[in-house]
Design an enzyme around this catalytic site. Structure first.
Site, PDB file in Angstrom:
ATOM      1  N   CYS A  12      13.357  10.649   7.499  1.00 43.07           N
ATOM      2  CA  CYS A  12      13.213  10.443   8.940  1.00 43.07           C
ATOM      3  C   CYS A  12      14.581  10.447   9.620  1.00 43.07           C
ATOM      4  O   CYS A  12      14.676  10.678  10.809  1.00 43.07           O
ATOM      5  CB  CYS A  12      12.430   9.171   9.241  1.00 43.07           C
ATOM      6  SG  CYS A  12      12.996   7.783   8.286  1.00 43.07           S
ATOM      7  N   GLU A  56       9.531  16.935  14.255  1.00 45.09           N
ATOM      8  CA  GLU A  56      10.211  16.563  13.015  1.00 45.09           C
ATOM      9  C   GLU A  56       9.946  17.665  11.982  1.00 45.09           C
ATOM     10  O   GLU A  56       8.794  17.972  11.677  1.00 45.09           O
ATOM     11  CB  GLU A  56       9.663  15.213  12.544  1.00 45.09           C
ATOM     12  CG  GLU A  56      10.527  14.541  11.525  1.00 45.09           C
ATOM     13  CD  GLU A  56      10.106  13.085  11.278  1.00 45.09           C
ATOM     14  OE1 GLU A  56       8.968  12.702  11.596  1.00 45.09           O
ATOM     15  OE2 GLU A  56      10.938  12.343  10.735  1.00 45.09           O
ATOM     16  N   LYS A  99       0.878  -1.184   0.000  1.00 43.98           N
ATOM     17  CA  LYS A  99       0.000   0.000   0.000  1.00 43.98           C
ATOM     18  C   LYS A  99       0.911   1.228   0.000  1.00 43.98           C
ATOM     19  O   LYS A  99       1.354   1.686   1.056  1.00 43.98           O
ATOM     20  CB  LYS A  99      -0.896  -0.031   1.239  1.00 43.98           C
ATOM     21  CG  LYS A  99      -2.253   0.638   1.106  1.00 43.98           C
ATOM     22  CD  LYS A  99      -2.181   2.108   0.727  1.00 43.98           C
ATOM     23  CE  LYS A  99      -1.782   2.998   1.876  1.00 43.98           C
ATOM     24  NZ  LYS A  99      -1.475   4.382   1.425  1.00 43.98           N
ATOM     25  N   GLU A 144       8.751   1.635  11.270  1.00 45.67           N
ATOM     26  CA  GLU A 144       9.793   2.650  11.080  1.00 45.67           C
ATOM     27  C   GLU A 144       9.090   3.992  11.172  1.00 45.67           C
ATOM     28  O   GLU A 144       8.421   4.413  10.228  1.00 45.67           O
ATOM     29  CB  GLU A 144      10.449   2.496   9.703  1.00 45.67           C
ATOM     30  CG  GLU A 144      11.186   1.191   9.502  1.00 45.67           C
ATOM     31  CD  GLU A 144      12.396   1.026  10.409  1.00 45.67           C
ATOM     32  OE1 GLU A 144      12.828   2.019  11.025  1.00 45.67           O
ATOM     33  OE2 GLU A 144      12.893  -0.107  10.494  1.00 45.67           O
TER      34      GLU A 144
END
Ligand code: ADP
Length: 455
Positions: free
Chosen positions: A260, A356, A150, A226
């Site tokens: 990331c 982030e 997906k 993750e």
């Protein structure tokens, strides 16, 4: 959509929950036969896929740049990186091992063997539209699992081209199924409720990861997660500034900051800070910004919401006393461009030091000694990557063991590699991708005890 222009490139299918379940039916029917195919044959599919992908580097790189925005040169790098997972796991497939021993009591032969987990759901993000798929599909194929991929709704084209390419390798029908959808919660929800699904591997935000873990609890799925990062980048008193500045450019501007593992918070020793900021600003100002297909280095961010979010973090930091050294202005014109931006004297409690950023912004704060640097670095709910610059081995060793991180780069701004375990601690995730660890995530352990005759 092309983020460099805001124009629609192509329209693709929008899968429903029923489509997702049809994909699971295909995966589930194919599972038993696929698990019986020899490891060497599974490896050959991956090896063919590696060769095909390398041969089509330009095609895939162009697709990645078109739908995701990174420069063509970086997109070529992603194709090579993505291909490495296919090659690495083609090699790992043949090394799935087991164990034999005699029980200490002398009553049993004990055989420990490894089996594929079963049908997997692989949910991937848009920032590396190809590599995030091969990093999961590679070990799934190597281990003998079938799968439903997906991809992110923002980057369906690369994944569709990849699935078509996998078909060309001769992979049996049903082993890899791909659904593109704008209704990820519906599709994933239906799959997580179905007991035929045995594993979920997800790369994306911590927020969605938390939701999916809750969903995976229902049928006790194996999970690999993750999630987000907030990587500290530490420049020690004795660091070599040439290396630190090179590393900072790499760790910050790779993928236009949308990784990331991107350096998020810069902690620089007070004696190095002035020179570091001046030199990094010079490098940032020299970066050409524009459409990736035109050969520019700094492409657009993925969409306007992402750009607004980055800009809001910068404005918040400036309003709290940070000094804007370069960048910080949204340019006029098409596309979602944002310039490399450097902030100095950033207070520790600003949003930009805690969240982030996912954009080309480097906030710098100073520290006075190693202890303070480690405390600042560890003061985060995340623990994915960290970067440390020092020329002193004792200092590097001491700080390495004190840093709470899944991955650490010493005197380098890039650690990702197919042969190494990628993953985080704390709220950055569960499990590892790549390395020898990567294939374990797709294998279960079976122990068989065989009675030994009583003497
Ligand atoms: P990002 O912030 O990088 O876009 P997300 O976590 O929002 O990260 O998305 C990563 C992937 O997770 C994408 O493929 C997205 O479609 C998918 N996703 C988002 N929300 C859900 C959800 N509720 N259930 C399943 N998948 C989801």
């Amino acid at each position: 959509m092309d983020p460099a222009t805001g124009q629609i490139l192509k329209t693709v299918a929008d899968a429903t929950a029923a489509d997702a379940l049809a994909a699971l039916t295909a995966a589930s029917h194919a599972q038993a036969g696929w698990a019986r195919i020899s490891a060497r044959e599974r490896a050959e599919f991956l090896r063919r896929a590696f060769d095909l992908l390398i041969a089509r580097t330009e095609t895939f790189a162009t697709l990645i740049t078109l739908e995701m925005g990174k420069s063509l040169e970086e997109a070529r790098g992603e194709v090579r990186y993505a291909a490495e997972f296919l090659r690495w796991f083609s090699e790992e497939a043949a090394r799935i091992d087991g164990r034999y021993q005699i029980a200490p009591s002398g009553t049993l032969h004990q055989i420990v063997s490894r089996k594929p987990v079963g049908p997997c759901l692989l949910i991937t993000p848009w920032n590396f539209p190809l590599a995030m798929i091969t990093r999961k599909a590679g070990p799934a194929i190597a281990a003998g699992c079938t799968m439903i991929v997906k991809p992110a709704e923002l980057t369906p084209l690369t994944s569709l081209a990849f699935a078509a390419m996998m078909q060309e390798t001769g992979l049996p029908d049903g082993v890899m199924n791909l659904i593109t959808t704008n209704r990820a919660p519906d599709a994933a929800g239906a799959l997580l409720e179905d007991t035929r699904l045995r594993k979920l591997s997800f790369t994306g935000s911590t927020r969605v990861g938390r939701l999916l873990l809750r969903g995976a609890a229902r049928n006790i799925l194996r999970t690999s997660m993750e999630l987000g990062g907030n990587a500290p980048f530490i420049v020690c008193e004795d660091a070599d500034l040439d290396r630190a500045v090179d590393g900072a450019v790499q760790a910050k501007l790779r993928n236009i900051g949308q990784a990331c593992t991107a350096a998020n918070r810069f902690y620089v020793h007070e004696r190095q800070a002035k020179a570091f900021v001046a030199r990094l600003a010079e490098r940032f100002r020299a970066m050409p910004m524009g459409p990736g297909l035109a050969g520019e280095v700094i492409g657009p961010l993925i969409n306007d919401a992402a750009r607004q979010n980055v800009h809001a973090l910068v404005l918040d930091a400036v309003s709290r006393g940070a000094r804007l050294v370069t960048g910080g202005e949204i340019p006029n014109g098409d596309g979602y461009f944002y310039p490399p931006t450097l902030l100095a004297d950033v207070p520790a409690d600003t949003r930009i030091m805690r969240e982030e950023i996912f954009g080309p912004v480097a906030p710098v704060q100073t520290f006075v000694d190693d202890k303070e640097a480690v405390e600042l670095a560890n003061d985060s709910d995340y623990g994915l990557a960290a970067y440390l610059f020092t020329e002193n081995l004792d200092r590097a060793t001491r700080m390495s063991s004190a840093l709470e991180t899944g991955m650490l780069g010493i005197n380098t701004g890039l650690v990702s590699d197919a042969a190494a375990p990628f993953g985080g601690v704390k709220q950055s995730g569960l499990g590892r991708e790549g390395g020898a660890e990567g294939i374990s995530e797709y294998l279960t352990t079976q122990y068989t005890g065989i009675a030994l005759p009583v003497r």
